[in-house]
Design a protein around this motif. Sequence first.
Motif, PDB file in Angstrom:
ATOM      1  N   LYS A 230       0.825  -1.219   0.000  1.00 39.84           N
ATOM      2  CA  LYS A 230       0.000   0.000   0.000  1.00 39.84           C
ATOM      3  C   LYS A 230       0.859   1.269   0.000  1.00 39.84           C
ATOM      4  CE  LYS A 230      -4.095  -1.779   2.408  1.00 39.84           C
ATOM      5  NZ  LYS A 230      -4.652  -1.933   3.776  1.00 39.84           N
ATOM      6  N   ALA A 231       2.070   1.168   0.564  1.00 38.44           N
ATOM      7  CA  ALA A 231       2.968   2.332   0.576  1.00 38.44           C
ATOM      8  C   ALA A 231       3.432   2.665  -0.839  1.00 38.44           C
ATOM      9  CB  ALA A 231       4.165   2.074   1.484  1.00 38.44           C
ATOM     10  N   LYS A 232       3.307   1.703  -1.750  1.00 39.36           N
ATOM     11  CA  LYS A 232       3.794   1.900  -3.118  1.00 39.36           C
ATOM     12  C   LYS A 232       2.672   2.020  -4.137  1.00 39.36           C
ATOM     13  CE  LYS A 232       8.172   1.962  -2.304  1.00 39.36           C
ATOM     14  NZ  LYS A 232       9.128   2.988  -2.768  1.00 39.36           N
ATOM     15  N   ILE A 233       1.575   1.283  -3.944  1.00 34.32           N
ATOM     16  CA  ILE A 233       0.470   1.387  -4.909  1.00 34.32           C
ATOM     17  C   ILE A 233      -0.846   1.632  -4.190  1.00 34.32           C
ATOM     18  CG2 ILE A 233       1.567   0.028  -6.750  1.00 34.32           C
ATOM     19  CD1 ILE A 233      -0.132  -2.353  -5.908  1.00 34.32           C
ATOM     20  N   ASN A 234      -1.738   2.281  -4.900  1.00 36.33           N
ATOM     21  CA  ASN A 234      -3.005   2.698  -4.336  1.00 36.33           C
ATOM     22  C   ASN A 234      -4.112   1.780  -4.840  1.00 36.33           C
ATOM     23  OD1 ASN A 234      -4.745   4.377  -2.946  1.00 36.33           O
ATOM     24  ND2 ASN A 234      -5.180   5.600  -4.776  1.00 36.33           N
ATOM     25  N   PHE A 235      -4.825   1.120  -3.914  1.00 35.63           N
ATOM     26  CA  PHE A 235      -5.963   0.305  -4.353  1.00 35.63           C
ATOM     27  C   PHE A 235      -6.983   0.197  -3.232  1.00 35.63           C
ATOM     28  CE2 PHE A 235      -2.960  -2.685  -2.541  1.00 35.63           C
ATOM     29  CZ  PHE A 235      -3.757  -3.522  -1.771  1.00 35.63           C
ATOM     30  N   ASP A 236      -8.190  -0.149  -3.618  1.00 36.65           N
ATOM     31  CA  ASP A 236      -9.279  -0.296  -2.656  1.00 36.65           C
ATOM     32  C   ASP A 236      -9.353  -1.760  -2.219  1.00 36.65           C
ATOM     33  OD1 ASP A 236     -11.600  -0.430  -1.246  1.00 36.65           O
ATOM     34  OD2 ASP A 236     -12.918   0.200  -2.903  1.00 36.65           O
ATOM     35  N   PRO A 237      -9.036  -2.058  -0.933  1.00 41.63           N
ATOM     36  CA  PRO A 237      -9.053  -3.454  -0.482  1.00 41.63           C
ATOM     37  C   PRO A 237     -10.390  -4.146  -0.758  1.00 41.63           C
ATOM     38  CG  PRO A 237      -8.139  -2.021   1.227  1.00 41.63           C
ATOM     39  CD  PRO A 237      -8.674  -1.122   0.148  1.00 41.63           C
ATOM     40  N   LYS A 238     -11.486  -3.381  -0.755  1.00 41.63           N
ATOM     41  CA  LYS A 238     -12.805  -3.986  -0.994  1.00 41.63           C
ATOM     42  C   LYS A 238     -12.948  -4.488  -2.422  1.00 41.63           C
ATOM     43  CE  LYS A 238     -15.588  -1.628   2.481  1.00 41.63           C
ATOM     44  NZ  LYS A 238     -14.604  -0.551   2.849  1.00 41.63           N
ATOM     45  N   ARG A 239     -12.115  -3.943  -3.312  1.00 43.37           N
ATOM     46  CA  ARG A 239     -12.174  -4.391  -4.707  1.00 43.37           C
ATOM     47  C   ARG A 239     -10.888  -5.121  -5.102  1.00 43.37           C
ATOM     48  NH1 ARG A 239     -16.346  -3.290  -7.791  1.00 43.37           N
ATOM     49  NH2 ARG A 239     -15.101  -3.392  -9.685  1.00 43.37           N
ATOM     50  N   ALA A 240     -10.262  -5.751  -4.074  1.00 45.39           N
ATOM     51  CA  ALA A 240      -9.022  -6.497  -4.326  1.00 45.39           C
ATOM     52  C   ALA A 240      -9.191  -7.949  -3.914  1.00 45.39           C
ATOM     53  CB  ALA A 240      -7.870  -5.870  -3.547  1.00 45.39           C
ATOM     54  N   ILE A 241      -8.552  -8.836  -4.649  1.00 45.29           N
ATOM     55  CA  ILE A 241      -8.661 -10.267  -4.348  1.00 45.29           C
ATOM     56  C   ILE A 241      -7.267 -10.902  -4.326  1.00 45.29           C
ATOM     57  CG2 ILE A 241      -9.072 -10.860  -6.806  1.00 45.29           C
ATOM     58  CD1 ILE A 241     -11.054 -13.046  -5.712  1.00 45.29           C
ATOM     59  N   MET A 242      -7.033 -11.720  -3.314  1.00 45.92           N
ATOM     60  CA  MET A 242      -5.753 -12.417  -3.173  1.00 45.92           C
ATOM     61  C   MET A 242      -5.943 -13.860  -3.620  1.00 45.92           C
ATOM     62  SD  MET A 242      -2.545 -12.499  -2.077  1.00 45.92           S
ATOM     63  CE  MET A 242      -1.522 -13.986  -2.217  1.00 45.92           C
ATOM     64  N   VAL A 243      -5.124 -14.286  -4.571  1.00 43.95           N
ATOM     65  CA  VAL A 243      -5.202 -15.650  -5.106  1.00 43.95           C
ATOM     66  C   VAL A 243      -3.988 -16.438  -4.622  1.00 43.95           C
ATOM     67  CG1 VAL A 243      -5.506 -17.054  -7.176  1.00 43.95           C
ATOM     68  CG2 VAL A 243      -6.254 -14.641  -7.184  1.00 43.95           C
ATOM     69  N   GLY A 244      -4.212 -17.549  -3.941  1.00 44.83           N
ATOM     70  CA  GLY A 244      -3.079 -18.310  -3.434  1.00 44.83           C
ATOM     71  C   GLY A 244      -3.389 -19.781  -3.269  1.00 44.83           C
ATOM     72  N   ASP A 245      -2.349 -20.542  -2.988  1.00 42.82           N
ATOM     73  CA  ASP A 245      -2.515 -21.990  -2.808  1.00 42.82           C
ATOM     74  C   ASP A 245      -2.313 -22.429  -1.360  1.00 42.82           C
ATOM     75  OD1 ASP A 245       0.332 -21.522  -2.942  1.00 42.82           O
ATOM     76  OD2 ASP A 245       0.562 -23.694  -3.135  1.00 42.82           O
ATOM     77  N   ARG A 246      -1.890 -21.498  -0.481  1.00 40.57           N
ATOM     78  CA  ARG A 246      -1.618 -21.886   0.911  1.00 40.57           C
ATOM     79  C   ARG A 246      -2.561 -21.155   1.856  1.00 40.57           C
ATOM     80  NH1 ARG A 246       3.760 -23.762   2.677  1.00 40.57           N
ATOM     81  NH2 ARG A 246       4.931 -24.363   0.834  1.00 40.57           N
ATOM     82  N   LEU A 247      -3.213 -21.911   2.707  1.00 41.80           N
ATOM     83  CA  LEU A 247      -4.161 -21.321   3.652  1.00 41.80           C
ATOM     84  C   LEU A 247      -3.446 -20.451   4.683  1.00 41.80           C
ATOM     85  CD1 LEU A 247      -6.420 -24.461   4.216  1.00 41.80           C
ATOM     86  CD2 LEU A 247      -7.051 -22.391   2.945  1.00 41.80           C
ATOM     87  N   ASN A 248      -2.364 -20.987   5.271  1.00 41.74           N
ATOM     88  CA  ASN A 248      -1.743 -20.289   6.416  1.00 41.74           C
ATOM     89  C   ASN A 248      -0.793 -19.163   6.013  1.00 41.74           C
ATOM     90  OD1 ASN A 248       0.317 -21.833   5.487  1.00 41.74           O
ATOM     91  ND2 ASN A 248       0.750 -22.867   7.430  1.00 41.74           N
ATOM     92  N   THR A 249      -0.577 -18.974   4.720  1.00 38.24           N
ATOM     93  CA  THR A 249       0.180 -17.787   4.292  1.00 38.24           C
ATOM     94  C   THR A 249      -0.708 -16.919   3.405  1.00 38.24           C
ATOM     95  OG1 THR A 249       1.218 -19.058   2.509  1.00 38.24           O
ATOM     96  CG2 THR A 249       2.493 -18.764   4.513  1.00 38.24           C
ATOM     97  N   ASP A 250      -1.001 -17.406   2.191  1.00 39.11           N
ATOM     98  CA  ASP A 250      -1.721 -16.583   1.203  1.00 39.11           C
ATOM     99  C   ASP A 250      -3.117 -16.166   1.672  1.00 39.11           C
ATOM    100  OD1 ASP A 250       0.439 -17.042  -0.545  1.00 39.11           O
ATOM    101  OD2 ASP A 250      -0.458 -18.939  -1.189  1.00 39.11           O
ATOM    102  N   ILE A 251      -3.907 -17.142   2.074  1.00 32.03           N
ATOM    103  CA  ILE A 251      -5.308 -16.852   2.401  1.00 32.03           C
ATOM    104  C   ILE A 251      -5.381 -16.040   3.705  1.00 32.03           C
ATOM    105  CG2 ILE A 251      -7.586 -17.860   2.867  1.00 32.03           C
ATOM    106  CD1 ILE A 251      -6.486 -18.136  -0.107  1.00 32.03           C
ATOM    107  N   LEU A 252      -4.565 -16.426   4.673  1.00 31.18           N
ATOM    108  CA  LEU A 252      -4.517 -15.680   5.934  1.00 31.18           C
ATOM    109  C   LEU A 252      -4.075 -14.233   5.682  1.00 31.18           C
ATOM    110  CD1 LEU A 252      -5.088 -16.494   8.838  1.00 31.18           C
ATOM    111  CD2 LEU A 252      -2.667 -16.990   9.155  1.00 31.18           C
ATOM    112  N   PHE A 253      -3.102 -14.075   4.811  1.00 30.93           N
ATOM    113  CA  PHE A 253      -2.603 -12.757   4.431  1.00 30.93           C
ATOM    114  C   PHE A 253      -3.715 -11.898   3.834  1.00 30.93           C
ATOM    115  CE2 PHE A 253      -0.981 -10.361   0.691  1.00 30.93           C
ATOM    116  CZ  PHE A 253      -0.223  -9.408   1.341  1.00 30.93           C
ATOM    117  N   GLY A 254      -4.463 -12.481   2.910  1.00 31.60           N
ATOM    118  CA  GLY A 254      -5.563 -11.741   2.287  1.00 31.60           C
ATOM    119  C   GLY A 254      -6.615 -11.355   3.323  1.00 31.60           C
ATOM    120  N   GLN A 255      -6.963 -12.311   4.162  1.00 28.95           N
ATOM    121  CA  GLN A 255      -7.997 -12.054   5.175  1.00 28.95           C
ATOM    122  C   GLN A 255      -7.553 -10.976   6.165  1.00 28.95           C
ATOM    123  OE1 GLN A 255      -8.687 -16.019   6.676  1.00 28.95           O
ATOM    124  NE2 GLN A 255     -10.241 -16.457   5.109  1.00 28.95           N
TER     125      GLN A 255
END
Lengths: 301, 301
Positions: A230-255
């Motif tokens: 976020k310090a480098k790019i501007n986006f609305d978290p409500k309109r952002a989606i995180m795609v990943g294969d790991r629950l405890n890193t990728d999905i947790l990170f997105g959540q």
Amino acid sequence: MSVALSAPADYEKLLENYDTWLFDCDGVLWRGDHLIEGAVDVLGLLRQRNKKVVFVTNNATKSRRSYKSKFDQLGVEAHVDEIYGSAYTAAVYVSSVIKLPKTKKVYVVGMAGLEEELQNEGISILGGSDPADNTLEPFSLADFVRDPDVGAVVCGLDTKINYTKLSKAFQYLLQDKNCHFIATNEDSTYPSSHGLLPGAGSISAPLRTALGRNPVCTGKPASTMLDCIKAKINFDPKRAIMVGDRLNTDILFGQAGGLTTLLVLTGITTIADITGPNASPIVPDFVTASLGDIRMAEKAV
Amino acid sequence: MSVALSAPADYEKLLENYDTWLFDCDGVLWRGDHLIEGAVDVLGLLRQRNKKVVFVTNNATKSRRSYKSKFDQLGVEAHVDEIYGSAYTAAVYVSSVIKLPKTKKVYVVGMAGLEEELQNEGISILGGSDPADNTLEPFSLADFVRDPDVGAVVCGLDTKINYTKLSKAFQYLLQDKNCHFIATNEDSTYPSSHGLLPGAGSISAPLRTALGRNPVCTGKPASTMLDCIKAKINFDPKRAIMVGDRLNTDILFGQAGGLTTLLVLTGITTIADITGPNASPIVPDFVTASLGDIRMAEKAV
């Protein structure tokens, strides 16, 4: 409860609802040296629809520049400023989040990629690949002169880890309570091409143990990584989606960052991990077999 | 509530009630290179009364034989078979507690003293001071041939710690669920003559992190250390007393083993640590200012 996507309209709705797409790489775009079928087409589709594409990886040994060569080698279009590795986010954390004064220095337990990212952010470094600190010769505190300008220790995966580096990093953190303790990521292991090896989380473990405190982490799942993006790019978290294969890193990170999450099953997580009696408590918003499935959006009427 | 000893009769009663006297060394018998006043006299008094004397130290870099030179140098009578260092108890644990078959080997993350103790117990070793494993050259699993005879990994303080040693130890423990994981002690730091440095607990931390499990510890406060002492000498715990300066190692160790405990204040613990609002939950049976106080027993009528 996750929503399992299947119909063309499901995928089309995803494209309509999200403007910023964050991707984990290994297990999502490729697996080792093999591209996931359809991944290039899906990235093309997103770019065609003017979506913002961001690649988020915990790899801390490579700079973005050198990590990009992996994309090039597999024929995946990517731009350096779309790639967020944990070495880069550590550097951004130092320069833009804690705003370490330019007169200060960072003591590095890590490799060339981490040094490169720190230096690219205008940060002076000590340790790292310095031959004086890459030695198995005895270390004595009697011969050690602490540099009073060191204001942070950054620790990543370092396959040249040794007692001199650990002892110096420990001294900087022990003697100065204001010295920042930063780790690129907490992955206990990493999958090398021939099997698991100790990861960055294992390299920072001696410091965590000796100090009795934990570093700030700039890799997934820590929300600090998202702060750096976020310090480098501007986006609305409500309109952002995180795609990943790991629950405890990728999905947790997105959540943790308030993003919508999409799990793909081309990596480490199996369907048994998300459904049934032994399912993980980490529940992604959406699930699909493979990133390539999103191509189906084009069939939506 | 601890009993603070003060009168000659208090000390005389201690001598009457306990036949086996276990001592921590640094902070009890000496402090760095300085003998505690009266310590030699008290050890003489105990020997004169036919007490069994045992020295218990977490130092894992020295064999008993080389640790004895510290006693010699300070003019303290001690016999090798009275000294229990955590390197020795690790070796005894392997040979006499788990009884590793003689056809098996131990992979060592540690120094010459640990190797010497293991070999003295008739154990074959790998790693340790082997030049092939003391390198900062890249480690690749592709070039690594796992020795199927390795049945245990023993980890002590190792100031030549490196990625090759960590990766090999990790592989032995990861690939064989029956491979024993043993650490000499969990001390996170150790006091070098010029200040704190990472201790054995910090050296085993990468393995604990990468594996997600903890080793069996053969140093204080683990009762395994007492099991190892008991495997070599016979004594009645009810008539044994542990004398130490640290609550969370020495006193806890004594308590875990059902021994009576005596805290001395010549080391790390101050009176404020055992009395008042911030007192430790670890309460020794007896407290005295210094080991030398026990000389007062001779004045009892």
